[in-house]
Design a protein around this motif. Structure first.
Motif, PDB file in Angstrom:
ATOM      1  N   GLY A  33      51.661  41.706  38.539  1.00 49.79           N
ATOM      2  CA  GLY A  33      51.076  40.404  38.866  1.00 49.79           C
ATOM      3  C   GLY A  33      50.753  40.288  40.342  1.00 49.79           C
TER       4      GLY A  33
ATOM      5  N   ALA B 114      38.662  39.071  32.368  1.00 46.55           N
ATOM      6  CA  ALA B 114      38.358  40.497  32.536  1.00 46.55           C
ATOM      7  C   ALA B 114      37.108  40.860  31.750  1.00 46.55           C
ATOM      8  CB  ALA B 114      39.542  41.345  32.081  1.00 46.55           C
TER       9      ALA B 114
ATOM     10  N   GLY C 192      48.651  33.151  29.435  1.00 44.56           N
ATOM     11  CA  GLY C 192      48.165  33.817  30.647  1.00 44.56           C
ATOM     12  C   GLY C 192      47.479  35.131  30.330  1.00 44.56           C
TER      13      GLY C 192
ATOM     14  N   ASP D 290      43.607  35.892  31.165  1.00 41.07           N
ATOM     15  CA  ASP D 290      43.233  37.055  31.973  1.00 41.07           C
ATOM     16  C   ASP D 290      42.326  38.008  31.202  1.00 41.07           C
ATOM     17  OD1 ASP D 290      44.556  36.159  34.190  1.00 41.07           O
ATOM     18  OD2 ASP D 290      46.317  37.420  33.909  1.00 41.07           O
TER      19      ASP D 290
ATOM     20  N   GLY E 261      46.272  41.893  35.674  1.00 42.91           N
ATOM     21  CA  GLY E 261      46.988  40.624  35.536  1.00 42.91           C
ATOM     22  C   GLY E 261      47.318  40.314  34.080  1.00 42.91           C
ATOM     23  N   GLY E 262      46.408  40.647  33.173  1.00 43.33           N
ATOM     24  CA  GLY E 262      46.679  40.448  31.750  1.00 43.33           C
ATOM     25  C   GLY E 262      47.801  41.336  31.256  1.00 43.33           C
TER      26      GLY E 262
ATOM     27  N   TYR F 285      41.809  41.369  36.780  1.00 41.96           N
ATOM     28  CA  TYR F 285      42.243  40.517  35.677  1.00 41.96           C
ATOM     29  C   TYR F 285      42.822  41.334  34.525  1.00 41.96           C
ATOM     30  CZ  TYR F 285      40.676  36.150  37.670  1.00 41.96           C
ATOM     31  OH  TYR F 285      40.559  35.051  38.471  1.00 41.96           O
TER      32      TYR F 285
ATOM     33  N   SER G 215      47.771  42.513  41.155  1.00 37.36           N
ATOM     34  CA  SER G 215      46.531  41.873  40.737  1.00 37.36           C
ATOM     35  C   SER G 215      46.120  40.794  41.739  1.00 37.36           C
ATOM     36  CB  SER G 215      46.719  41.267  39.340  1.00 37.36           C
ATOM     37  OG  SER G 215      45.583  40.534  38.965  1.00 37.36           O
TER      38      SER G 215
END
Length: 102
Positions: free
Chosen positions: A9, A64, A56, A60, A44-45, A41, A12
């Motif tokens: 996280g 993306a 979330g 993300d 982050g995903g 992203y 990202s």
């Protein structure tokens, strides 16, 4: 697993800040920013998935996909397009229906 998720996280988020700085300074084009944001992203995903944050992760993943599409439409992946076209040309259509005289 949350330790890995938190680390991803922050990675990202750091990439996102670098992209904003590159765009603000004029060193990155919008196409390059879209490609990098798609990667940010996606990471982050993955982080959200590892931490169990499903909303979330979905958010993300959608961003993306949006930025990957924007990157592709602005000319990104020229080599990928060329390889896909050459792969497409190797396949030929074959008629699979019975002849009309049968």
């Amino acid at each position: 697993m949350t330790g890995i998720g938190h680390g991803l996280g922050w990675a990202s988020f750091g990439l996102f800040l670098c992209i904003v700085a590159g765009l603000a300074s004029g060193r990155l084009t919008r196409r390059q920013c879209s490609g990098l944001l798609a990667i940010a992203y996606a990471v982050g995903g993955l982080a959200a998935t590892l931490m169990g944050q499903t909303i979330g992760a979905v958010f993300d993943a959608a961003l993306a996909a949006f930025f990957a599409h924007d990157w592709w439409q602005r000319g990104g992946g020229g080599g990928t397009r060329r390889r896909l076209r050459s792969l497409r040309s190797k396949f030929t259509g074959v008629r699979r229906t019975a002849p009309a005289s049968a």
